[in-house]
Design a protein around this motif. Structure first.
Motif, mmCIF file in Angstrom:
data_model
loop_
_atom_site.group_PDB
_atom_site.id
_atom_site.type_symbol
_atom_site.label_atom_id
_atom_site.label_comp_id
_atom_site.label_asym_id
_atom_site.label_seq_id
_atom_site.Cartn_x
_atom_site.Cartn_y
_atom_site.Cartn_z
ATOM 1 N N GLY A 49 89.605 18.572 126.582
ATOM 2 C CA GLY A 49 88.833 17.798 127.443
ATOM 3 C C GLY A 49 89.153 18.016 128.856
ATOM 4 O O GLY A 49 88.389 17.629 129.773
ATOM 5 N N VAL A 74 86.790 13.465 123.371
ATOM 6 C CA VAL A 74 86.864 14.324 122.568
ATOM 7 C C VAL A 74 86.961 13.921 121.003
ATOM 8 O O VAL A 74 87.935 13.290 120.707
ATOM 9 N N ILE A 89 84.364 19.922 116.922
ATOM 10 C CA ILE A 89 84.561 19.367 118.291
ATOM 11 C C ILE A 89 83.585 18.944 118.771
ATOM 12 O O ILE A 89 82.550 19.655 119.298
ATOM 13 N N ILE A 91 82.297 16.867 122.145
ATOM 14 C CA ILE A 91 82.791 16.352 123.339
ATOM 15 C C ILE A 91 81.659 15.628 124.172
ATOM 16 O O ILE A 91 80.425 15.930 124.383
ATOM 17 N N THR A 131 78.217 19.457 122.480
ATOM 18 C CA THR A 131 78.566 18.473 123.616
ATOM 19 C C THR A 131 77.224 17.628 123.675
ATOM 20 O O THR A 131 76.304 17.977 123.341
#
Length: 141
Positions: A49, A74, A89, A91, A131
């Motif tokens: 992050g 995150v 992941i 973000i 993301t």
């Protein structure tokens, strides 16, 4: 880059960078720690992050965006089996400011994710990276 760690007690370690700045790491109580700091895996997520955050804010400043606040979350999903690597992941970037252009934000996030952030690049070997971003007016007060 060189870092060092010194055991404090239990599962508590103090990490030092080459400049002498320190950070505590520990396990949660349910894993035998005392919660004196983030766990090592949380530190990795924080590093990802921080890495992308530094990229994005630098690019937005170069794009002359009036950013007044910036937050990153995150979210990590780990494998069930050891070594329990990061599998996914997400973000999430929250940008606060005046007249921030969404094309600039999209470009900054894309460049960080796909080109500049070494943390994301390393995690990409085991995890799917996703993301999302949003733009908000400045926070008053």
């Amino acid at each position: 880059m060189d870092v060092s760690l010194k055991w404090v007690s239990g599962k508590h370690f103090r990490g030092l960078n080459s400049g002498g700045l320190s950070v505590s790491m520990d396990a949660s109580k349910d894993h035998g720690g005392e919660e004196n700091g983030p766990s090592p895996m949380e530190m990795i997520a924080l590093g990802v992050g921080g890495c992308t955050g530094m990229d994005v804010i630098e690019m937005l400043k170069k794009m002359r965006q009036d950013v007044t606040g910036f937050e990153i979350e995150v979210h990590v999903v780990r494998a069930e089996e050891h070594p329990k690597v990061f599998k996914h992941i997400l973000i999430v970037y929250r940008i606060y400011g005046n007249n921030v252009d969404e094309k600039n934000v999209a470009r900054a996030v894309e460049l960080s994710r796909d080109k500049y952030c070494s943390g994301i690049a390393m995690m990409r070997h085991s995890a799917q990276i996703e993301t999302r971003w949003s733009i908000h007016p400045p926070v008053k007060g």
